[in-house]
Design an enzyme around this catalytic site. Structure first.
Site, PDB file in Angstrom:
ATOM      1  N   TYR A 123     -10.137 -41.395  -2.488  1.00  0.00           N
ATOM      2  CA  TYR A 123     -10.157 -40.656  -1.222  1.00  0.00           C
ATOM      3  C   TYR A 123     -10.037 -41.569  -0.007  1.00  0.00           C
ATOM      4  O   TYR A 123     -10.116 -41.105   1.125  1.00  0.00           O
ATOM      5  CB  TYR A 123     -11.453 -39.850  -1.098  1.00  0.00           C
ATOM      6  CG  TYR A 123     -11.509 -38.689  -2.050  1.00  0.00           C
ATOM      7  CD1 TYR A 123     -11.572 -38.899  -3.418  1.00  0.00           C
ATOM      8  CD2 TYR A 123     -11.483 -37.383  -1.584  1.00  0.00           C
ATOM      9  CE1 TYR A 123     -11.607 -37.839  -4.308  1.00  0.00           C
ATOM     10  CE2 TYR A 123     -11.522 -36.316  -2.464  1.00  0.00           C
ATOM     11  CZ  TYR A 123     -11.580 -36.553  -3.818  1.00  0.00           C
ATOM     12  OH  TYR A 123     -11.609 -35.510  -4.693  1.00  0.00           O
ATOM     13  N   LYS A 186     -15.812 -44.290 -15.551  1.00  0.00           N
ATOM     14  CA  LYS A 186     -14.880 -44.426 -16.684  1.00  0.00           C
ATOM     15  C   LYS A 186     -14.625 -45.919 -16.859  1.00  0.00           C
ATOM     16  O   LYS A 186     -13.499 -46.413 -16.774  1.00  0.00           O
ATOM     17  CB  LYS A 186     -13.597 -43.650 -16.346  1.00  0.00           C
ATOM     18  CG  LYS A 186     -12.581 -43.573 -17.444  1.00  0.00           C
ATOM     19  CD  LYS A 186     -12.932 -42.583 -18.539  1.00  0.00           C
ATOM     20  CE  LYS A 186     -11.881 -42.580 -19.631  1.00  0.00           C
ATOM     21  NZ  LYS A 186     -12.293 -41.887 -20.849  1.00  0.00           N
ATOM     22  N   ASP A 220     -15.618 -38.342 -19.054  1.00  0.00           N
ATOM     23  CA  ASP A 220     -15.109 -37.306 -19.968  1.00  0.00           C
ATOM     24  C   ASP A 220     -16.241 -36.783 -20.861  1.00  0.00           C
ATOM     25  O   ASP A 220     -16.438 -35.573 -21.017  1.00  0.00           O
ATOM     26  CB  ASP A 220     -13.927 -37.826 -20.802  1.00  0.00           C
ATOM     27  CG  ASP A 220     -14.111 -39.261 -21.284  1.00  0.00           C
ATOM     28  OD1 ASP A 220     -15.103 -39.904 -20.886  1.00  0.00           O
ATOM     29  OD2 ASP A 220     -13.276 -39.731 -22.077  1.00  0.00           O
ATOM     30  N   ASP A 244     -16.436 -35.134  -7.018  1.00  0.00           N
ATOM     31  CA  ASP A 244     -15.769 -33.923  -6.530  1.00  0.00           C
ATOM     32  C   ASP A 244     -15.532 -32.961  -7.696  1.00  0.00           C
ATOM     33  O   ASP A 244     -15.859 -31.767  -7.635  1.00  0.00           O
ATOM     34  CB  ASP A 244     -14.434 -34.333  -5.888  1.00  0.00           C
ATOM     35  CG  ASP A 244     -13.801 -33.199  -5.103  1.00  0.00           C
ATOM     36  OD1 ASP A 244     -14.438 -32.133  -4.974  1.00  0.00           O
ATOM     37  OD2 ASP A 244     -12.670 -33.370  -4.624  1.00  0.00           O
TER      38      ASP A 244
END
Ligand code: NAD
Length: 359
Positions: A123, A186, A220, A244
């Site tokens: 972002y 991740k 995930d 988000d």
């Protein structure tokens, strides 16, 4: 008297803000609203979606309540929401997700708090369109890892921003008597960026050892875990993009966007807003659910140390939702935004001076 900036937003924002003002007045908390406009309507009127006065007002009053603002996809202006968070350095986005009786959901007893980093990650707005000299330069540096016609977004994750968001999550856990912080990223794939986030998480956790537990999840796996066993989690700390996405997942756990509140917190300033967007197709129809905005206002009252009024507001909202008679379409009712607001006001006028939660 508290002075608070009210950013009306666009789409369904202004009609939601009208209801919020009336409901807050019914709590008896004296608030002088400084109303400012931002978004699509402000762009038409003033030539900017974020007129100068908006930031000035937020900086002057330090507290703002904000209606949702449209971000056109692909073209048009960059997100006003992102700009506000960056300009005011609102580095922590706090989104409590709690089940309320009467809301249809596959889950009951959800009580999670999502703490999302708000200022960097994908972002940051550092993007290069395909076939530009900048994109070609980066593609050249990638050693053949990027297709030649790629558009590129840069993902910065800094020690500075990771440190303050993780500290914020732990401090929040202590202040709200929560037991555990789960950092999410991740790191197995993005070893430098997401790896740094976990590394900082481990460092910060040491300072809170014995007071708050710490654990890590890959994003995930976290999605699956939240769907299968949300009761295992407490406070989640995430970089911007994962935060988000998981915000909407968590809103889904408690029954939808109509009831999910949020707070954007900085060291100086705070802006309170619902998780949902401007729902432009319902603009002016008196249709959308005011609950998420009202629960955001509840978080604002807590921030203003109006704890009793905050508790009464939450109880009044919860009572109306549980009874299910004066609720909006998304909660299975036929009431409009204003009528649901009026029902909440009626509850406030008869409610005892106690809050809902003993945490
Ligand atoms: P949205 O949240 O506006 O709406 C998605 C759907 O959720 C709606 O069509 C509606 O069915 C439902 N919904 C949303 N709010 C509701 C409410 N209060 N009561 C009942 N139902 C509700 O998401 P979107 O359509 O993806 O986004 C619309 C615009 O809002 C986009 O321009 C987006 O960028 C922007 N947006 C702004 C914010 C913000 O201001 N913080 C947040 C998210 C999206």
């Amino acid at each position: 008297m508290h002075k608070v900036t009210l950013i009306l937003g666009d789409g369904t924002g202004p009609e939601l803000c009208e209801v919020v003002k009336k409901v807050i007045a019914a709590t008896g908390v004296p608030i002088e609203w400084e109303e400012v406009e931002a978004g699509v309507d402000a762009l038409e009127k003033y030539g900017s979606p974020l007129p100068d006065g908006v930031l000035e007002s937020c900086r002057r009053n330090h507290v703002a309540l904000k209606g949702p603002i449209t971000t056109p996809i692909g073209t048009g202006f960059r997100s006003v929401n992102v700009a506000l968070r960056k300009e005011l350095d609102l580095f922590a986005c706090v989104r409590p997700c709690r089940s309320y009786a009467g809301v249809k959901s596959r889950y009951q007893n959800i009580d999670l708090v999502l703490v999302r980093e708000n200022t960097e990650d994908l972002y940051a707005g550092v993007e290069f369109d395909a076939n530009t000299p900048e994109a070609r330069q980066i593609i050249g540096m990638s050693g053949g890892k990027i297709y030649p016609d790629a558009a590129i977004s840069i993902k910065p994750i800094s020690r500075t921003a990771s440190l303050r968001i993780l500290k914020y999550a732990f401090d929040y856990a202590v202040a709200h008597k929560r037991k555990k912080v789960t950092a999410v990223s991740k790191a197995n794939i993005m070893k430098f960026t997401d790896g740094l986030f976990f590394k900082v998480g481990q460092e910060v956790a040491e300072d809170y050892a014995g007071r708050v537990e710490y654990e890590e999840r890959l994003v995930d796996n976290m999605c699956m875990q939240l769907v299968q066993k949300p009761e295992l989690y407490d406070v989640l700390a995430l970089p911007n993009l994962y935060g988000d996405i998981l915000s909407d997942l968590c809103a889904g756990l408690i029954g939808g966007l109509g009831i999910a509140p949020g707070a954007n917190m900085g060291d100086r300033d705070a802006v309170f807003e619902a998780v949902h967007g401007s729902a432009p197709k319902y603009k002016g129809l008196n249709k959308v659910n005011p609950t998420a905005m009202l629960l955001s206002a509840k978080l604002m009252l807590d921030h203003l140390k109006e704890t009793d009024a905050a508790g009464r507001l939450e109880r009044a909202v919860a009572d109306v939702v549980r009874e299910g008679k004066q609720v909006t379409y998304d909660l299975g009712g036929t009431a409009g935004t204003r009528e649901m607001g009026d029902a909440i006001i009626a509850k406030l006028q008869t409610s005892p001076l106690t809050s809902m939660h003993g945490r």
